[in-house]
Structure formats: C-alpha cells, structure tokens
Design an enzyme around this catalytic site. Structure first.
Site, short mmCIF file in Angstrom:
data_model
loop_
_atom_site.label_atom_id
_atom_site.label_comp_id
_atom_site.label_asym_id
_atom_site.label_seq_id
_atom_site.Cartn_x
_atom_site.Cartn_y
_atom_site.Cartn_z
CD GLU A 21 92.18 126.68 34.88
OE1 GLU A 21 91.96 127.61 34.07
OE2 GLU A 21 92.60 125.56 34.52
CD GLU B 150 107.26 117.79 41.29
OE1 GLU B 150 106.11 117.96 41.76
OE2 GLU B 150 107.77 118.58 40.48
#
Length: 286
Positions: free
Chosen positions: A36, A84
C-alpha cells in the site's frame, strides 16, 4: 496472537492526520503481494517520508498526531458497537487492550475524520473509484473482454461489470473470477454482469439490461461464502451469500426466443445526432 504465545511485548504506533491520499490508498484492494505504501507513493508521484516513533516503530514523518502503545498480554475487554459504512452498527467483541505510553503531536494539530454511515457518504465518494480500479485491473489480466467495473456502492458490496461476451455462460465465469479477487472474497456480495454496450455507471442502462436480458436461470446464489462481518444481512457474522445476476445477451447454444434484441447503431452520424439531442435537452440549441 504471536506476541502472547512468545510472551514478547507488542509495540504499536497509531498515526492520525496523515496525507489524505494515504487514507484512501490504504483501503484500496490491491494484490496480496503489493505494498500500500508503494501504491500510494506511485499514485501521488512522490516518495513517502518515514521516521521512528519513540518506541521504535516506523511511522509517517508528516502525521499530525502519533499515539504510542504496548499490548497488555492476556487481557481482553468488550468493544463496540460502532457505526459502519452499510449504515448499521457493528457487533460487540472482545478485543486486546493497549496501554498508551506516549502521545506526540504538532503545534495545533489537525484531527482528520470523515462522515460514514448510510450512503451516500464521504466514505463512498473517497473509496468508490479506488475499489473499482484494482478489480478492473485484476480481471483484465485474465479476461481482456472486461470493459468496465463499477464497485462504488457501500464499499463494493454491490458491483456491476461490463464484458464482451465470448460464448454462452462466459459472463458467469468472469463473475466467479471477480469473487476471487482480494476485494471480492470479502465484499462483492451482489454482482450484476452486463454487456459491453451497457454503461455500468449508468443505472438506467443497467436496469434496462436487467429487465430485458435476465432469465431465471441467469441468477446464481452461492450460500455459505466468506463475507465481511459487518454486513447487516449476514445471518452469521463473517459468512453470507453471493448473488450473481447475468444480464448479458444470449449466445448459442442458449435458446433464443421470438423477440430479438438489437444493438444500438454507432458511428460518426449517430454521435453527431446524439450530441445535437443533448444540446436540445440542455436548452443550448435552438
């Protein structure tokens, strides 16, 4: 955990207020063998500056706030629920405890945060395209017939893929490959396959394909598949279904009925006519 099995201390550093690109690319579903950090650096066109925290962990040199902590071996507490991205709350779970050992920050630090919850939110906007692009690249390695991937909706729980159909059932094969990508394994729950002449980002066209090209046996449900634990539709957290809807056109040996769908005409004259119609709709042409 390895730290508890060996009895060795586990030290961490939490970095808050980083470059916005890092937050976006950190959640991009790249390949297992890809970094990443490298991905973010390449996309931003600049190297990422690292330094050491007080407890010896590599950290981003440009963070606004750094919290150093050490895991308390053998201890667990209940944590949650949290709001969420599906617009629901997560469950409550036992998690490890970390004791904060130091906090460092810049003068007048910036605390970074985003709005998350029932879509459409900042989370969907920031991560949508960065979810679609890697899935597209991963599929194209095996199937160059894939023309576009739309995985914008709720972290890619629903995806739409356009493909040039090579043979009967081909789109279903591509769909199964999409489910085996790093992102698809946990997130791609509902997958709609459309032809290359359908824009997967235009829901009007997608609904047309669903209405005119889907048969009952073009719908596949795969039960008891791995799934993201916070999916509110899951009966058991971490396990759910996969739904594949093949809305592509029919090819032999598929039976073809009396009504035959035709492909829209293309070419310079059609493009010029479409442009003139758009201008009329916008009130520009007279």
């Amino acid at each position: 955990m390895a730290a508890e099995r060996t009895g060795l201390p586990l030290k961490i550093a939490v970095m808050l207020g980083n470059h916005p690109g890092l937050a976006v690319f950190a959640a991009t579903p790249i390949g297992y063998d890809e970094s990443e950090y490298s991905y973010a650096s390449a996309m931003m066109g600049a190297p990422i500056r690292l330094t050491k925290s007080g407890n010896g962990v590599d950290i981003l040199a440009d963070s606004e706030i750094v919290i150093e902590a050490e895991m308390q071996l053998g201890e667990r507490v209940l944590e949650g629920p949290f709001g969420e991205f599906p617009g629901s709350y997560s469950g409550v779970r036992k998690v490890p405890i970390f004791k904060v050992t130091a906090v460092s920050h810049r003068r007048d630090p910036i605390f970074e945060n985003i709005y998350i919850g029932r879509g459409w939110t900042e989370h969907d906007t920031l991560i949508g395209l960065h979810t679609s692009a890697p899935i597209y690249a991963q599929l194209r390695k095996d199937f160059p017939e894939v023309t576009a991937v739309n995985a914008l909706y709720q972290h890619g729980l629903t995806g739409i893929i356009s493909v040039k159909n090579r043979m009967a059932g081909f789109a279903k094969t591509v769909a199964l490959r999409a489910l085996s990508t790093p992102h698809g394994v946990m997130y791609l729950k509902n997958l709609i396959m459309v032809d290359a002449d359908v824009d997967p980002f235009d829901l009007n066209q997608v609904m047309w394909a669903l209405s005119t090209r889907t048969r009952a046996d073009d719908i596949i449900v795969l039960p008891n598949m791995p799934a993201v634990p916070i999916d509110p539709s899951a009966v058991v957290p971490g396990k759910g279904h996969r739904l594949i809807i093949d809305a592509t056109s029919y090819l032999r040996p598929d039976p073809i009925g009396e009504a035959h769908l035709v492909s829209p005409p293309t070419g310079p004259d059609i493009d010029a006519l479409s442009k003139a119609i758009r201008l009329l709709q916008q009130g520009v042409a007279k």
